[in-house]
Design a protein around this motif. Structure first.
Motif, short mmCIF file in Angstrom:
data_model
loop_
_atom_site.label_atom_id
_atom_site.label_comp_id
_atom_site.label_asym_id
_atom_site.label_seq_id
_atom_site.Cartn_x
_atom_site.Cartn_y
_atom_site.Cartn_z
N ILE A 33 2.31 19.08 41.42
CA ILE A 33 3.33 19.85 40.70
C ILE A 33 4.49 18.92 40.35
O ILE A 33 4.71 17.90 41.00
CB ILE A 33 3.82 21.07 41.52
CG1 ILE A 33 4.43 20.66 42.86
CG2 ILE A 33 2.68 22.04 41.74
CD1 ILE A 33 4.98 21.83 43.67
N MET A 34 5.20 19.28 39.29
CA MET A 34 6.32 18.44 38.85
C MET A 34 7.36 19.31 38.17
O MET A 34 7.05 20.39 37.66
CB MET A 34 5.83 17.34 37.90
CG MET A 34 5.22 17.85 36.63
SD MET A 34 4.09 16.66 35.89
CE MET A 34 2.63 16.84 36.93
N MET A 62 6.50 23.05 37.14
CA MET A 62 7.37 24.14 37.62
C MET A 62 8.62 23.51 38.22
O MET A 62 8.54 22.56 39.00
CB MET A 62 6.64 25.02 38.64
CG MET A 62 6.12 24.27 39.83
SD MET A 62 5.13 25.32 40.93
CE MET A 62 3.57 25.37 40.07
N SER A 63 9.74 24.01 37.82
CA SER A 63 11.01 23.43 38.28
C SER A 63 11.59 24.25 39.43
O SER A 63 11.65 25.49 39.35
CB SER A 63 12.00 23.41 37.11
OG SER A 63 13.31 23.20 37.59
N ALA A 64 12.02 23.54 40.46
CA ALA A 64 12.65 24.23 41.60
C ALA A 64 13.92 24.95 41.17
O ALA A 64 14.28 25.97 41.76
CB ALA A 64 12.98 23.22 42.70
N HIS A 65 14.58 24.44 40.14
CA HIS A 65 15.84 25.04 39.70
C HIS A 65 15.64 26.06 38.59
O HIS A 65 16.31 27.09 38.56
CB HIS A 65 16.79 23.94 39.20
CG HIS A 65 17.14 22.95 40.27
ND1 HIS A 65 16.69 21.63 40.25
CD2 HIS A 65 17.86 23.07 41.40
CE1 HIS A 65 17.15 21.00 41.32
NE2 HIS A 65 17.86 21.85 42.03
N ARG A 66 14.72 25.78 37.67
CA ARG A 66 14.53 26.67 36.52
C ARG A 66 13.53 27.78 36.78
O ARG A 66 13.58 28.84 36.17
CB ARG A 66 14.07 25.86 35.30
CG ARG A 66 15.07 24.80 34.87
CD ARG A 66 14.41 23.93 33.79
NE ARG A 66 15.30 22.88 33.33
CZ ARG A 66 14.98 21.59 33.32
NH1 ARG A 66 13.80 21.19 33.75
NH2 ARG A 66 15.83 20.69 32.87
N ALA A 94 15.97 16.39 42.31
CA ALA A 94 14.62 16.35 42.90
C ALA A 94 14.41 17.31 44.07
O ALA A 94 13.98 16.93 45.15
CB ALA A 94 14.28 14.92 43.33
N ALA A 95 14.69 18.58 43.84
CA ALA A 95 14.56 19.59 44.90
C ALA A 95 13.12 20.05 45.10
O ALA A 95 12.80 20.66 46.13
CB ALA A 95 15.44 20.79 44.57
N LEU A 96 12.25 19.80 44.13
CA LEU A 96 10.92 20.42 44.15
C LEU A 96 10.11 20.13 45.42
O LEU A 96 9.55 21.07 46.01
CB LEU A 96 10.13 20.01 42.90
CG LEU A 96 8.77 20.68 42.73
CD1 LEU A 96 8.92 22.20 42.61
CD2 LEU A 96 8.06 20.13 41.50
#
Ligand code: RP5
Length: 159
Positions: A33-34, A62-66, A94-96
Protein backbone atom coordinates in the motif's frame (compact mmCIF):
# COMPACT_ATOMS: atom_id res chain seq x y z
CA UNK A 1 -29.33 -44.33 10.80
CA UNK A 2 -26.23 -44.00 12.92
CA UNK A 3 -24.03 -45.40 10.09
CA UNK A 4 -24.97 -42.89 7.42
CA UNK A 5 -25.14 -39.62 9.37
CA UNK A 6 -21.45 -39.38 10.42
CA UNK A 7 -20.31 -40.23 6.88
CA UNK A 8 -22.44 -37.46 5.42
CA UNK A 9 -21.01 -35.01 7.94
CA UNK A 10 -17.44 -36.07 7.07
CA UNK A 11 -17.97 -35.47 3.35
CA UNK A 12 -19.36 -32.01 4.01
CA UNK A 13 -16.35 -31.14 6.19
CA UNK A 14 -13.93 -32.28 3.49
CA UNK A 15 -15.69 -30.19 0.89
CA UNK A 16 -15.44 -27.12 3.11
CA UNK A 17 -11.73 -27.76 3.75
CA UNK A 18 -11.13 -28.09 0.01
CA UNK A 19 -12.83 -24.77 -0.62
CA UNK A 20 -10.63 -23.09 2.01
CA UNK A 21 -7.50 -24.66 0.50
CA UNK A 22 -8.43 -23.24 -2.89
CA UNK A 23 -8.99 -19.79 -1.39
CA UNK A 24 -5.58 -19.97 0.29
CA UNK A 25 -3.77 -20.78 -2.93
CA UNK A 26 -5.19 -17.77 -4.74
CA UNK A 27 -4.99 -15.19 -1.96
CA UNK A 28 -2.20 -12.60 -2.09
CA UNK A 29 0.19 -12.97 0.85
CA UNK A 30 1.65 -9.46 0.75
CA UNK A 31 -0.29 -6.23 0.53
CA UNK A 32 1.66 -3.29 -0.91
CA UNK A 33 0.00 0.00 0.00
CA UNK A 34 1.12 3.58 -0.61
CA UNK A 35 -0.09 7.06 0.13
CA UNK A 36 -0.30 8.37 -3.43
CA UNK A 37 -0.20 7.32 -7.07
CA UNK A 38 3.00 9.35 -7.21
CA UNK A 39 4.59 6.68 -4.96
CA UNK A 40 3.87 3.88 -7.44
CA UNK A 41 7.15 3.92 -9.35
CA UNK A 42 9.28 3.79 -6.20
CA UNK A 43 7.12 1.08 -4.62
CA UNK A 44 7.38 -1.20 -7.66
CA UNK A 45 10.83 -2.06 -6.36
CA UNK A 46 9.14 -4.45 -3.93
CA UNK A 47 7.80 -6.63 -6.74
CA UNK A 48 10.99 -8.33 -7.91
CA UNK A 49 11.98 -10.13 -4.68
CA UNK A 50 8.38 -11.24 -4.17
CA UNK A 51 7.99 -12.44 -7.76
CA UNK A 52 11.31 -14.31 -7.64
CA UNK A 53 10.11 -16.09 -4.49
CA UNK A 54 6.75 -16.87 -6.07
CA UNK A 55 4.87 -14.88 -3.44
CA UNK A 56 1.58 -13.39 -4.56
CA UNK A 57 1.04 -9.71 -3.82
CA UNK A 58 -1.48 -6.95 -4.43
CA UNK A 59 -1.08 -3.18 -4.68
CA UNK A 60 -3.43 -0.45 -3.43
CA UNK A 61 -3.18 3.34 -3.17
CA UNK A 62 -4.65 4.76 0.06
CA UNK A 63 -3.62 7.76 2.08
CA UNK A 64 -3.57 7.73 5.87
CA UNK A 65 -4.61 11.38 5.80
CA UNK A 66 -6.98 11.53 2.83
CA UNK A 67 -8.61 8.08 3.12
CA UNK A 68 -8.34 7.10 6.81
CA UNK A 69 -11.41 4.86 6.74
CA UNK A 70 -10.15 2.97 3.68
CA UNK A 71 -6.82 2.33 5.38
CA UNK A 72 -8.51 1.14 8.58
CA UNK A 73 -10.85 -1.23 6.71
CA UNK A 74 -8.07 -2.65 4.53
CA UNK A 75 -5.78 -3.34 7.48
CA UNK A 76 -8.49 -4.74 9.74
CA UNK A 77 -9.55 -7.21 7.03
CA UNK A 78 -6.03 -8.05 5.84
CA UNK A 79 -5.45 -11.22 7.90
CA UNK A 80 -8.91 -12.59 7.14
CA UNK A 81 -8.25 -12.06 3.41
CA UNK A 82 -5.08 -14.15 3.61
CA UNK A 83 -2.47 -11.40 3.72
CA UNK A 84 0.49 -12.11 6.01
CA UNK A 85 2.69 -9.02 5.56
CA UNK A 86 1.86 -5.42 4.71
CA UNK A 87 4.40 -3.19 2.97
CA UNK A 88 3.47 0.48 3.33
CA UNK A 89 5.24 3.31 1.50
CA UNK A 90 4.70 7.02 2.05
CA UNK A 91 6.46 10.35 1.84
CA UNK A 92 6.32 13.65 3.76
CA UNK A 93 4.75 13.00 7.18
CA UNK A 94 4.50 9.32 6.10
CA UNK A 95 1.79 8.22 8.54
CA UNK A 96 0.62 5.25 6.47
CA UNK A 97 2.90 2.51 7.89
CA UNK A 98 2.12 3.49 11.47
CA UNK A 99 -1.60 3.81 10.88
CA UNK A 100 -1.57 0.41 9.16
CA UNK A 101 0.19 -1.12 12.18
CA UNK A 102 -2.46 0.41 14.45
CA UNK A 103 -5.18 -1.54 12.64
CA UNK A 104 -3.59 -4.97 12.17
CA UNK A 105 -1.41 -7.42 14.08
CA UNK A 106 0.34 -8.47 10.85
CA UNK A 107 3.96 -7.37 10.40
CA UNK A 108 4.13 -3.97 8.68
CA UNK A 109 7.22 -2.91 6.73
CA UNK A 110 7.46 0.82 6.20
CA UNK A 111 9.18 2.37 3.19
CA UNK A 112 10.02 6.05 3.69
CA UNK A 113 9.84 7.83 0.35
CA UNK A 114 11.49 10.99 -0.90
CA UNK A 115 9.79 13.26 -3.38
CA UNK A 116 9.66 16.77 -4.71
CA UNK A 117 8.12 18.22 -1.49
CA UNK A 118 10.31 16.32 0.94
CA UNK A 119 12.23 18.08 3.72
CA UNK A 120 15.90 17.35 4.44
CA UNK A 121 16.21 14.85 1.60
CA UNK A 122 13.67 12.38 2.97
CA UNK A 123 14.48 12.70 6.66
CA UNK A 124 10.87 13.77 7.28
CA UNK A 125 9.54 10.43 6.05
CA UNK A 126 12.33 8.39 7.68
CA UNK A 127 11.56 9.82 11.12
CA UNK A 128 7.80 9.42 10.64
CA UNK A 129 8.17 5.75 9.76
CA UNK A 130 10.77 4.88 12.40
CA UNK A 131 9.54 6.80 15.43
CA UNK A 132 6.63 4.58 16.41
CA UNK A 133 5.39 4.40 19.99
CA UNK A 134 6.19 1.27 22.04
CA UNK A 135 3.80 -1.59 21.28
CA UNK A 136 2.98 -0.53 17.73
CA UNK A 137 5.96 -1.80 15.73
CA UNK A 138 6.84 -0.89 12.15
CA UNK A 139 9.92 -2.42 10.49
CA UNK A 140 11.60 0.29 8.44
CA UNK A 141 13.82 -0.09 5.38
CA UNK A 142 15.99 2.61 3.85
CA UNK A 143 14.81 5.67 1.98
CA UNK A 144 13.09 4.70 -1.30
CA UNK A 145 14.28 1.11 -0.77
CA UNK A 146 11.10 -0.80 -1.58
CA UNK A 147 13.29 -3.64 -2.90
CA UNK A 148 14.46 -4.33 0.65
CA UNK A 149 10.86 -4.27 1.85
CA UNK A 150 10.03 -7.01 -0.64
CA UNK A 151 13.12 -8.98 0.38
CA UNK A 152 12.24 -8.64 4.08
CA UNK A 153 8.69 -9.79 3.41
CA UNK A 154 10.11 -12.92 1.74
CA UNK A 155 12.25 -13.63 4.80
CA UNK A 156 9.31 -13.12 7.16
CA UNK A 157 7.14 -15.49 5.16
CA UNK A 158 9.90 -18.12 5.09
CA UNK A 159 10.73 -17.86 8.82
C1 RP5 B 1 2.29 11.31 0.88
O1 RP5 B 1 2.50 12.55 0.30
C2 RP5 B 1 2.37 10.34 -0.25
O2 RP5 B 1 2.82 9.11 0.22
C3 RP5 B 1 3.33 10.95 -1.20
O3 RP5 B 1 4.63 10.43 -1.04
C4 RP5 B 1 3.33 12.41 -0.81
C5 RP5 B 1 2.85 13.30 -1.93
O4 RP5 B 1 1.56 12.90 -2.29
P1 RP5 B 1 0.84 13.49 -3.60
O5 RP5 B 1 0.77 14.98 -3.41
O6 RP5 B 1 1.69 13.07 -4.77
O7 RP5 B 1 -0.51 12.83 -3.62
O8 RP5 B 1 1.07 11.20 1.52
Amino acid sequence: MSETAPQAAAITETEVETQFDELDVDAPRVGIIMGSKSDMEAMQGAHKPLDEAGIRHETRVMSAHRDPDVVADYCRNARMRGLRVIIAGAGLSAALPGVAAAHTDLPVIGVPLSGRLTAAGGLDAILSVVQMPPGVPVAAVGLDNAKNAGALAVRILRA
